[in-house]
Design an enzyme around this catalytic site. Structure first.
Site, PDB file in Angstrom:
ATOM      1  N   TYR A   1     -25.383   1.218  49.134  1.00  0.00           N
ATOM      2  CA  TYR A   1     -25.389   0.963  47.697  1.00  0.00           C
ATOM      3  C   TYR A   1     -24.298  -0.037  47.377  1.00  0.00           C
ATOM      4  O   TYR A   1     -23.155   0.119  47.804  1.00  0.00           O
ATOM      5  CB  TYR A   1     -25.161   2.265  46.929  1.00  0.00           C
ATOM      6  CG  TYR A   1     -25.136   2.107  45.425  1.00  0.00           C
ATOM      7  CD1 TYR A   1     -23.977   2.379  44.694  1.00  0.00           C
ATOM      8  CD2 TYR A   1     -26.263   1.697  44.722  1.00  0.00           C
ATOM      9  CE1 TYR A   1     -23.954   2.246  43.312  1.00  0.00           C
ATOM     10  CE2 TYR A   1     -26.258   1.557  43.332  1.00  0.00           C
ATOM     11  CZ  TYR A   1     -25.094   1.832  42.638  1.00  0.00           C
ATOM     12  OH  TYR A   1     -25.067   1.687  41.268  1.00  0.00           O
TER      13      TYR A   1
ATOM     14  N   ASP B   1     -18.861  -4.552  51.946  1.00  0.00           N
ATOM     15  CA  ASP B   1     -18.653  -3.885  50.663  1.00  0.00           C
ATOM     16  C   ASP B   1     -17.704  -2.711  50.915  1.00  0.00           C
ATOM     17  O   ASP B   1     -18.118  -1.661  51.398  1.00  0.00           O
ATOM     18  CB  ASP B   1     -19.995  -3.408  50.096  1.00  0.00           C
ATOM     19  CG  ASP B   1     -19.809  -2.651  48.786  1.00  0.00           C
ATOM     20  OD1 ASP B   1     -20.817  -2.487  48.055  1.00  0.00           O
ATOM     21  OD2 ASP B   1     -18.687  -2.209  48.494  1.00  0.00           O
TER      22      ASP B   1
ATOM     23  N   LYS C   1     -12.834   0.583  42.736  1.00  0.00           N
ATOM     24  CA  LYS C   1     -12.278   1.942  42.725  1.00  0.00           C
ATOM     25  C   LYS C   1     -10.750   1.953  42.865  1.00  0.00           C
ATOM     26  O   LYS C   1     -10.024   1.663  41.913  1.00  0.00           O
ATOM     27  CB  LYS C   1     -12.987   2.785  43.787  1.00  0.00           C
ATOM     28  CG  LYS C   1     -14.506   2.928  43.501  1.00  0.00           C
ATOM     29  CD  LYS C   1     -15.181   3.848  44.467  1.00  0.00           C
ATOM     30  CE  LYS C   1     -16.692   3.760  44.377  1.00  0.00           C
ATOM     31  NZ  LYS C   1     -17.271   4.526  43.270  1.00  0.00           N
TER      32      LYS C   1
HETATM   33  P1  KE4 Z   1     -19.455   0.253  40.259  1.00  0.00           P
HETATM   34  O1  KE4 Z   1     -20.307  -0.819  39.631  1.00  0.00           O
HETATM   35  O2  KE4 Z   1     -20.042   1.671  40.029  1.00  0.00           O
HETATM   36  O3  KE4 Z   1     -17.979   0.148  39.898  1.00  0.00           O
HETATM   37  O4  KE4 Z   1     -19.474   0.060  41.848  1.00  0.00           O
HETATM   38  C1  KE4 Z   1     -20.726  -0.003  42.490  1.00  0.00           C
HETATM   39  C2  KE4 Z   1     -20.531   0.315  43.961  1.00  0.00           C
HETATM   40  C3  KE4 Z   1     -20.517  -0.717  44.876  1.00  0.00           C
HETATM   41  N1  KE4 Z   1     -20.346  -0.492  46.191  1.00  0.00           N
HETATM   42  C4  KE4 Z   1     -20.180   0.764  46.665  1.00  0.00           C
HETATM   43  C5  KE4 Z   1     -20.002   0.980  48.133  1.00  0.00           C
HETATM   44  C6  KE4 Z   1     -20.176   1.867  45.764  1.00  0.00           C
HETATM   45  O5  KE4 Z   1     -20.027   3.127  46.250  1.00  0.00           O
HETATM   46  C7  KE4 Z   1     -20.348   1.646  44.394  1.00  0.00           C
HETATM   47  C8  KE4 Z   1     -20.383   2.777  43.377  1.00  0.00           C
HETATM   48  N2  KE4 Z   1     -20.233   4.092  43.921  1.00  0.00           N
HETATM   49  C9  KE4 Z   1     -20.878   5.164  43.171  1.00  0.00           C
HETATM   50  C10 KE4 Z   1     -20.616   6.478  43.901  1.00  0.00           C
HETATM   51  N3  KE4 Z   1     -20.973   6.465  45.270  1.00  0.00           N
HETATM   52  C11 KE4 Z   1     -20.403   5.221  41.766  1.00  0.00           C
HETATM   53  C12 KE4 Z   1     -20.794   6.470  41.020  1.00  0.00           C
HETATM   54  C13 KE4 Z   1     -21.779   6.183  39.910  1.00  0.00           C
HETATM   55  O6  KE4 Z   1     -22.719   5.371  40.120  1.00  0.00           O
HETATM   56  O7  KE4 Z   1     -21.600   6.791  38.829  1.00  0.00           O
END
Ligand code: KE4
Length: 435
Positions: free
Chosen positions: A144, A239, A267
């Site tokens: 993801y 990533d 994060k």
């Molecule tokens: P954000 O756009 O949510 O800040 O980041 C996206 C993203 C990108 N790359 C990786 C490896 C990620 O894990 C994420 C977002 N992680 C999720 C939880 N695994 C966020 C939680 C959510 O979607 O509410």
């Protein structure tokens, strides 16, 4: 445990916010039950609006490496806020944070700050395409990278949890240049590159995947991806939104000794505020506007309050912190392993440095399908058994355990005790304590 106030708020929220939440996984759809509305966080503890206390093993999905309301982070953000919330103009803090990131992350010579991991990943792909003049992107099933169109193709976080392969609204045009291959599958990667190599702009992965639960790279697989990127002329993008500053100051690339061309961060780098980043070799990054032709921008990019929080958190990092964090993660992971073993519950606990995951599957986990085939109903039962005992796991079997430096004894002992009780409950034996 009363959830009256959360229930009322959830019902009210659904009248004004889609699904009652601002991010799908928070709705508890994957585990059932009422999502807890949070009043505040204190160190290792979340306190919900009904006054229930939970030991937090989500930590806002990773950003809070030092737990909730860490004094240095809050004080830095407050001091910054008192000077003004946003200027839309450069500040010294952005330069200091950029220098900290460059000092920590092996692949990064220049870095651009943005507002979310999605924005960072989307921008990294555009940069790779702009710098190479190529269109195709190779990503891995179950990984993801946020919800930008080109990357929301069989993604592994919210989308997989909701069982939506890709998503309505992602057009054929946006998705057609994204090639999906199974993780840890050298033959599939080789075949994809044999077919598309000349038009491949980037190979993109989570170097330690944590959105299809935790499925570490097979021995040598990251080095293989490095070689395949070199063979094809594609940009290798890691990533590290989750693994960055979590597996160590240098993230997965330092842990595994494989240096990508571009790294995506989020994060932890923002200290719990909306801040993310992407960076890499200077000659690549210099393709970005204003010096280069690849456009990327943001009103609140490098926001001074978020930058102050990110800097404060990064300045707390040292080898001892990671030793403590790995120790805490090991105690939690081993606690679940021992609990499942003694209760006769068939579940796998994976730990990779300071990351850990729980999957109810008897087969080894090499790729997304192995996790998708696991017993997510059992995970939901574990989630609630732990929640009832005051421990907050991620409300999805595709997510991992995010430990924090706030997990000290006796909090760790309580987690291990709750895991033992929860495993007995899953095995169908009521708690002796519960009578
Ligand atoms: P954000 O756009 O949510 O800040 O980041 C996206 C993203 C990108 N790359 C990786 C490896 C990620 O894990 C994420 C977002 N992680 C999720 C939880 N695994 C966020 C939680 C959510 O979607 O509410």
């Amino acid at each position: 445990m009363s959830t009256d106030v959360s229930s009322r708020l959830f019902e009210r929220a659904q009248a004004s916010i889609p699904g009652g939440v601002n991010s799908p996984v928070r709705a508890f759809n994957s585990v059932g039950g009422i999502p807890r509305f949070i009043d505040r966080g204190e160190g290792a503890t979340l306190i919900d609006v009904d006054g229930n206390h939970y030991i937090d093993l989500v930590n806002s999905w990773g950003p809070l490496l030092f737990g909730h309301a860490r004094r240095e982070v809050i004080e830095a953000a407050t001091a910054a806020m008192l000077k003004g919330s946003s200027f839309g103009a450069p500040t010294e803090g952005e330069v200091r944070l950029a220098e900290q990131i460059i000092d920590a992350v092996p692949s990064i010579e220049k870095v651009r700050l943005v507002n979310s991991g999605t924005e960072a990943g989307m921008s990294a792909v555009r940069l790779a395409r702009g710098a190479t003049g190529r269109d195709k992107l190779l990503k891995f099933v179950g990984h993801y990278h946020g919800h930008s169109d080109a990357l929301l193709v069989a993604a592994g976080s919210g989308v997989a949890t909701l069982g939506i392969p890709g998503s309505p609204g992602v057009t054929e045009g946006a998705a057609k240049d994204t090639i999906l291959v199974p993780w840890n599958d050298e033959a599939a990667v080789t075949a994809a590159i044999d077919l598309h190599g000349d038009d491949l702009a980037a190979i993109l992965c989570e170097p330690v995947p944590a959105n299809m639960n935790l499925v570490p790279p097979a021995e040598g697989f990251l080095a293989f991806l490095r070689a395949q990127a070199d063979r094809s002329g594609a940009v290798l993008v890691f990533d590290e939104v989750i693994s960055g500053f979590r597996l160590g100051r240098g993230g997965a690339q330092a842990m595994h000794g494989v240096v990508p061309d571009i790294t995506v961060l989020g994060k932890i780098v923002g200290g719990g505020f909306p801040l993310a980043a992407f960076g890499g070799r200077a000659e690549l990054m210099d393709h970005l506007a204003p010096d280069g032709p690849v456009y990327q921008a943001g009103t609140l990019s490098g926001n001074p309050v978020a930058v102050a929080a990110g800097l404060a958190q990064l300045e707390l990092l040292n080898d001892e912190v990671y030793d403590c964090l790995e120790g805490a993660t090991r105690i939690v992971a081993d606690g679940f392993t021992d609990a499942f073993a003694s209760a006769g519950v068939r579940a796998q606990v994976t730990r990779h440095g300071t990351l850990a995951g729980i999957v109810f599957s008897e087969s080894p986990l090499h790729r997304y399908e192995d996790v998708a085939a696991a017993d997510h109903g059992a995970y939901a039962r574990l989630f609630h058994a732990m929640l009832d005992r005051g421990v907050y796991l991620a409300p999805s079997g595709y997510e991992v355990l995010f430990s924090s430096m706030a997990l000290e004894q006796p909090v760790l002992a309580r987690i291990v005790e709750a895991a033992g009780e929860a495993a007995e409950e899953l095995a169908g034996r009521p708690d002796e304590a519960a009578g």
